[in-house]
Design an enzyme around this catalytic site. Structure first.
Site, mmCIF file in Angstrom:
data_model
loop_
_atom_site.group_PDB
_atom_site.id
_atom_site.type_symbol
_atom_site.label_atom_id
_atom_site.label_comp_id
_atom_site.label_asym_id
_atom_site.label_seq_id
_atom_site.Cartn_x
_atom_site.Cartn_y
_atom_site.Cartn_z
ATOM 1 N N ARG A 64 13.253 0.240 5.413
ATOM 2 C CA ARG A 64 13.616 1.065 4.248
ATOM 3 C C ARG A 64 13.830 2.510 4.676
ATOM 4 N NH1 ARG A 64 8.047 2.881 1.409
ATOM 5 N NH2 ARG A 64 6.652 2.177 3.032
ATOM 6 N N GLU A 100 16.499 -0.975 -14.494
ATOM 7 C CA GLU A 100 17.304 -1.525 -13.399
ATOM 8 C C GLU A 100 18.582 -2.196 -13.888
ATOM 9 O OE1 GLU A 100 14.108 -2.264 -14.017
ATOM 10 O OE2 GLU A 100 13.063 -1.109 -12.476
ATOM 11 N N HIS A 131 11.206 -3.278 -0.215
ATOM 12 C CA HIS A 131 9.891 -3.903 -0.429
ATOM 13 C C HIS A 131 10.032 -5.399 -0.690
ATOM 14 C CE1 HIS A 131 9.114 0.326 -0.866
ATOM 15 N NE2 HIS A 131 7.815 0.141 -0.951
ATOM 16 N N PHE A 137 13.174 -6.155 -8.538
ATOM 17 C CA PHE A 137 13.841 -5.620 -9.722
ATOM 18 C C PHE A 137 15.357 -5.517 -9.555
ATOM 19 C CE2 PHE A 137 9.571 -3.545 -9.274
ATOM 20 C CZ PHE A 137 8.922 -4.514 -10.024
ATOM 21 N N ASP A 158 0.170 -4.707 -3.574
ATOM 22 C CA ASP A 158 0.674 -4.793 -4.957
ATOM 23 C C ASP A 158 0.625 -6.224 -5.494
ATOM 24 O OD1 ASP A 158 1.062 -2.141 -5.331
ATOM 25 O OD2 ASP A 158 3.241 -2.165 -5.100
ATOM 26 N N ARG A 187 9.165 -3.029 3.645
ATOM 27 C CA ARG A 187 8.245 -1.908 3.489
ATOM 28 C C ARG A 187 7.508 -1.587 4.791
ATOM 29 N NH1 ARG A 187 2.294 -1.993 1.392
ATOM 30 N NH2 ARG A 187 1.907 0.234 1.226
#
Lengths: 314, 281
Positions: A10, A58, A109, A83, A117, A167
């Protein structure tokens, strides 16, 4: 030769898009309130007038990107894979894919390595979703240099692209800015004749580690890096099946609908050969540090090694 | 507007209605109700309001139109055909296998279609993207987007509305076709999106509510919209679903149904009579 770097893809993406902003004034970067995390913030800092924060919306972001593309812009729509590819799937399908607009959908991610998460944010379905859309190019680069080259290729390619980002920091195994990237072309990282491991994204470096260890044990495994899941490099896969017989696929994704299935599809049509899929076995993830999650779900060098030995023992 | 200009618009709207009936009848499916309710809007946009050229459908500085309520494309197609984007004969092949005119607008192949739409709530976001691009490029074009009153049930409409106001998109003009009916019944009974005007006002829009079949009112509304600075506009047009075909008016059943042979004859007779009356004026 550039130096070995350890960066999350990323971050490599963020650096690349900010750099390409100068040569390509048509690039517009959109985000959905995650610019710091997706690293689109690098572009935002350099070109605030071409950066649009859409807020936590989104579906609208993807539609706005589609509208921008109809006016000649090259929009990059960023969010977590869950998303951008997940929540906004239907917008990507109908507002980007169907009109074949020049929108780059970016899913950061991605995979289980989101870590703490947990399951709601660990997208293990994005590759399946995106490759099911006609005309969509699906890119999953493996390290810093490959990501930089992939972003450039995505900008230069006219049409919809899904770009998958991770990530977790990953040590580069390509180590040069001269690294050649061609959409749709797999790369043989290691020649070998006993078995072929086909890996993508974060799992390529893990597979490379496994192959090196197997070599020390007298196992001559071929390693192919598939950075483009669609269109997939049929030739490199068929050649590997012909020359090594057995295939093992490795991906940080559900084993349903991802790289493994794409490889199986090619082989079942052209050269049937046994394929063993390593990935997340149709499960949701859970919370924990990324490294531990990868271990728990068997997405690590030791498990790849173990599976390879089992396949060879059959 | 001169009386002769208004007469020409009324004639064009009647021809658009005939094109709608023609298309849906030959398709044996499609959406006449919401196409007919918006006939004056399609007509006004393409014959008076927008800077467009059927000989150069993709010209850079053109005004854009996004039919967010994409199912009412029989109305848009009829207007585009009348304007000369493609032959009128195409209307009779609407929805047929291999035909130009798809069941919902397809920008890849149909001249004059600025955005592929059909999945409700999505067109408005694309319209926002076009308006932002216009601002970035300091272009003078305007973006018009037609939504259904049922369509605004979709959450994406409100995401896009927040976006439009936040970015001060005064080059964007929404038109909400408030014909009061959606597939399952009256919009206020299905999911109650009202008060539509107050909702758009609270989202930061300049809002006008007009009679969507009155060309003078439409002209005044669009003229006003062009004077609004710093915020997007929404024109809520009060219309009659199925307008112009007596047995379709205000009937929820005509949302998505094609007329049979007899109904087709009746509808065309009614519209031909209106046309003859207008031409004799």
């Amino acid at each position: 030769m550039a130096e070995m770097v350890k960066k999350a893809t990323r971050e490599s993406y963020g650096l690349a898009i900010a750099e390409l902003g100068e040569k390509y004034p048509q690039i517009v970067v959109l985000d959905a309130d995650l610019a710091e995390a997706t690293k689109s913030v690098f572009f935002k800092e350099k070109y605030p007038e071409r950066f649009i924060d859409c807020g936590i919306a989104e579906c609208n972001m993807v539609g706005v990107a589609a509208g921008l593309a109809t006016c000649g812009k090259i929009p990059f729509a960023n969010s977590f894979a869950m998303f951008s590819a997940g929540r906004a799937f239907e917008q990507v399908r109908n507002s980007v894919g169907y009109p074949h607009l020049n929108v780059k959908v970016v899913g950061s991610h991605a995979g289980i390595s989101v870590g703490e998460d947990g399951a709601t944010h660990q997208c293990l379905e994005d590759i399946a979703l995106m490759r099911s859309i006609p005309g969509m190019v699906v890119l999953n680069p493996a390290d810093h240099y490959e990501m930089r080259a992939a972003v450039k290729a995505a900008v230069e390619y006219q049409g919809p692209v899904y770009l998958r980002l991770g990530r977790l920091a990953v040590e580069s195994f390509n180590n040069s800015d001269d690294y050649k990237f061609e959409i749709g072309k797999g790369i043989t990282l290691r020649e070998g004749k006993d078995v072929t491991i086909v890996a993508t994204g974060l799992m390529v470096s893990r597979a490379l580690e496994a192959v090196k260890s197997l070599e020390n044990q007298g196992i001559d495994a071929r390693l192919i890096n598939i950075h483009t899941i669609k269109p997939i490099d049929r030739d490199i896969i068929v050649k590997a099946a012909k020359e090594t017989g057995r295939i093992i696929t490795v991906e940080e994704h559900n084993v349903i609908g991802g790289l493994g299935d794409a490889v199986c599809s090619v082989l079942s049509e052209e050269y049937p050969a046994p394929v063993t899929k390593i990935g997340v076995n149709d499960q949701f993830g859970h919370s924990g540090p990324a490294g531990e999650m990868l271990e728990v779900y068997g997405l690590c060098a030791s498990h790849i090694e173990e599976v390879t030995k089992k396949v060879l023992a059959k | 507007m001169k009386p002769s200009e208004k007469k020409a618009l009324k004639i064009a709207a009647c021809k658009v209605r005939m094109g709608i009936v023609e298309g849906v009848y030959h398709a044996k499916s499609g959406h006449p109700g919401g196409s007919l309710s918006a006939a004056e809007i399609f007509t006004y946009l393409y014959f008076r309001e927008m800077n467009v050229d059927p000989r150069d459908p993709k010209k850079n500085d053109r005004d854009r139109f996004v039919l967010s309520k994409g199912h009412t494309c029989p109305g848009l197609y009829a207007a585009l055909a009348l304007k000369g984007y493609f032959p009128q004969e195409e209307l009779k092949k609407l929805r047929h296998t291999g035909a130009l005119l798809q069941g919902h607008p397809d920008m890849k192949t149909i001249p004059g279609i600025d955005m592929s739409t059909g999945s409700l709530g999505q067109g408005i976001s694309a319209a926002c993207g076009m308006a932002v691009a216009g601002k970035m490029d300091h272009s003078q074009y305007r973006v018009y987007c037609l939504l259904g009153d049922g369509e605004i049930d979709e959450g994406q409409v409100w995401e896009a509305s927040m976006f439009a106001a936040h970015h001060n998109l005064d080059n964007l003009c929404l038109i909400i076709d408030n014909n009061g009916l959606q597939i399952d019944g009256p919009v206020e009974e299905v999911a109650g999106p009202g008060p539509i005007d107050e909702k758009f006002k609270s989202f930061g829009f300049d809002v006008q509510t007009i009679d969507g079949h009155d060309f003078d009112a439409i002209e005044a509304a669009f003229d006003h919209a062009k004077t609004v600075k710093g915020k997007p506009c929404a024109v809520v047009v009060k219309t009659v679903k199925g307008k112009g075909v007596s047995f379709m008016e205000n009937q929820v059943g005509w949302h998505g149904k094609a007329p049979n042979d007899e109904q087709y004859q009746t509808a065309m007779q009614e519209l031909n009579a209106v046309l003859a009356g207008l031409e004799a004026e």
